[in-house]
Design an enzyme around this catalytic site. Sequence first.
Site, PDB file in Angstrom:
ATOM      1  N   CYS A 128       1.143  -1.380  -0.019  1.00 57.66           N
ATOM      2  CA  CYS A 128       0.209  -0.187  -0.347  1.00 57.66           C
ATOM      3  C   CYS A 128       0.909   0.745  -0.353  1.00 57.66           C
ATOM      4  O   CYS A 128       0.429   2.568  -0.823  1.00 57.66           O
ATOM      5  CB  CYS A 128      -1.026  -0.388   1.268  1.00 57.66           C
ATOM      6  SG  CYS A 128      -0.747  -0.089   3.124  1.00 57.66           S
TER       7      CYS A 128
ATOM      8  N   ASP B 164      -7.548   5.926  -1.700  1.00 56.10           N
ATOM      9  CA  ASP B 164      -7.269   4.537  -0.817  1.00 56.10           C
ATOM     10  C   ASP B 164      -6.951   3.460  -1.791  1.00 56.10           C
ATOM     11  O   ASP B 164      -7.747   2.747  -2.751  1.00 56.10           O
ATOM     12  CB  ASP B 164      -8.298   4.207   0.386  1.00 56.10           C
ATOM     13  CG  ASP B 164      -8.255   2.902   1.164  1.00 56.10           C
ATOM     14  OD1 ASP B 164      -7.034   2.318   0.712  1.00 56.10           O
ATOM     15  OD2 ASP B 164      -9.280   2.685   2.125  1.00 56.10           O
TER      16      ASP B 164
ATOM     17  N   HIS C 281      -5.987   0.558  -1.497  1.00 53.07           N
ATOM     18  CA  HIS C 281      -6.578  -0.841  -0.153  1.00 53.07           C
ATOM     19  C   HIS C 281      -7.149  -1.680  -0.775  1.00 53.07           C
ATOM     20  O   HIS C 281      -8.849  -1.517  -0.273  1.00 53.07           O
ATOM     21  CB  HIS C 281      -6.524  -1.030   1.500  1.00 53.07           C
ATOM     22  CG  HIS C 281      -5.574  -0.539   2.014  1.00 53.07           C
ATOM     23  ND1 HIS C 281      -5.025   1.170   2.219  1.00 53.07           N
ATOM     24  CD2 HIS C 281      -4.530  -1.208   2.152  1.00 53.07           C
ATOM     25  CE1 HIS C 281      -3.984   0.898   2.819  1.00 53.07           C
ATOM     26  NE2 HIS C 281      -3.631   0.080   3.050  1.00 53.07           N
TER      27      HIS C 281
END
Length: 499
Positions: free
Chosen positions: A138, A382, A384
Amino acid sequence: MNSVSPSAVQYVGGVMQEELVESRRQQPLERQGSFGLRPAPTTEPGREANGEPDELDKLKSKLMTAWNNVKYGWTVKSKTSFNKTSPVLVLGNSYLLNSEDEVERFRLAFVSRIWLTYRREFPQLDGSTLTTDCGWGCMLRSGQMLLVQGLLVHLMPRDWAWPDAQQLTEVDFEVFRPRSPARAGGLPIPSFGSPRGSNTPEKSVASDQVPKCSQKKRPEYRRDSQAETLHHKLVSWFGDQPAAPFGLHQLVDIGKSSGKKAGDWYGPSIVAHILRKAVAKTSVLHNLAVYVAQDCTVYKEDVVHLCDLSLSQTPPDPSSQAWKSVLILVPVRLGGEVLNPSYIECVKNILKLECCIGIIGGKPKHSLYFVGFQDEQLLYLDPHYCQPLVDVSQVNFSLESFHCSSPKKMPFNRMDPSCTIGFYAKNKKDFESLCSAVSEALSSSKEKYPIFTFVEGKSQDFGLEGHGSNNSGPAAHILPPGRQSMMNNRRNSDEFVFL
C-alpha cells in the site's frame, strides 16, 4: 463484482456480500488467499470438454477478489459526508459545494486524479513467488500516486481534466447545508454516482438539496488527443509489468538496496528515496529531478545543484536559463506515537498550496494518499482495493480502473505522524516562490519547531558529507546548527526526526 469498474465496486454492496457468503458455503478459501493468490484450479473428469474449468477459474478469481477486499477494508458501503458551507480543498484548489457548477468542478478534479491500487495476477516479482501486492504494497502504491500527480502537473496542461470522468458514473449528488448538530457534517454522499444498474438511488430532501447533476446536461470538455495519448502513456509507466519505469516491479527492485524485498512493509521515507532513484534511473524523463529532504531540512543549494543545468557546463554559463523541473519530497514525523494536533493547521495550509502534490502517510500500518481536506477531515485516495491486472501494453487500454469516483475522508487526529510531503516546481522562479509560500505555511504552526525548514547552503555545510539527496544510502540524522536541541528520538524503521 470482479469488474475493474471503480463506480461499480469501490464500496462493496450487496452483490459482493452475497458472493462472499456463497463462497463460504461452497468453497473454503486457501491460506494463500489472504495475499490475493489464486488457488490451484481443480477440475473433475469431463469438465474440460465442456469448457467448465474456465468458468470455475473465473468464479474462484471472483471469490478471491471478494475475500481480499473484505480483508483489506472495502467491506461496507462507506458513506462520505460533505456540506456546502465549508470549502473543500484539493491540491491547492478550493471548491464550495453550494452550486451545481461547483459540485461538478470538484467531481472532475477528484475523478481526474490517477488512482493506483493493489493488483493481482501480474508477472511474478523478482526474487519471490508473489504475483500480487495485496496486503503489503500500500505504501508503494501511495508513493506511485504522489509521483504520478507530480508527473500530471509536469506534463499535462494546468487545467487538464479527464474527459471520460463525466461518463464514469450516473451522478446523483446530494449536498446539504447543516442546520442542526445532527446534520453538522452534511448528508452522506456514498459516491459521485450510484453504481451502474442500481435501482436504489439516495432519497432526496427538497429544500436544501443541490439539484441532481444528472438532471442537467454536463458541459462537454474539449478532447485533446495529444493530452489523451499522454494520459495513456503516463499510466502505462506505472503498469504492473517489469518494463514499466515506475511500476511495482521496478520499485521493489530498487528497494533491495535499502534492505527491502517483495512482501515487506515500506515506510514513507524509504518510498521517497525509491521514487527518487526510479526517476533518476529512467530514460523516459530528461527534464525532471527528485530531491529528498534530509532531517526535515531542504538545502536550497543542493536543489540548485540538482536542477541548474548551467552548472554542468564547462565553464559554467551564468546566462543559461536551463533548469530542470523538480519534485521535492520531505519525509517528516508530526509527533511521537500520535499526531501532534498543533501541526494540523500547518498541514491544512500546505495542502492549500498549488505547489503541493499531496502527502503519503495514512493511518498506522495503513497507507493512504492525502489530496485535500474539508474542515477537520482529510480527503484521500485509498490503495487498499485489489483489482485484476490491466495490460497497459495494449493500445487504448481501459483507464477506468485507474480513476476513483468515490471520495473518502478521515479525521486529522487519526493521521499517522510518519509521512512524506510532496511539492513541484517547474522552473527556478517557481522554486523560489515555493520556498517562500511553503515557509509561510510552515510558520502557522504553534510549535516552537516547524515541520521542516528551508536552509541556505548545502548539506555539506552542516556535516552531511556523503549523504546528499542523490546518495543511494538512507539520509543521515545530523541536525543543522540551531536545531540540535530537538528531540532525537526516532523509529529505526521510519528514519524520521521527531518534532
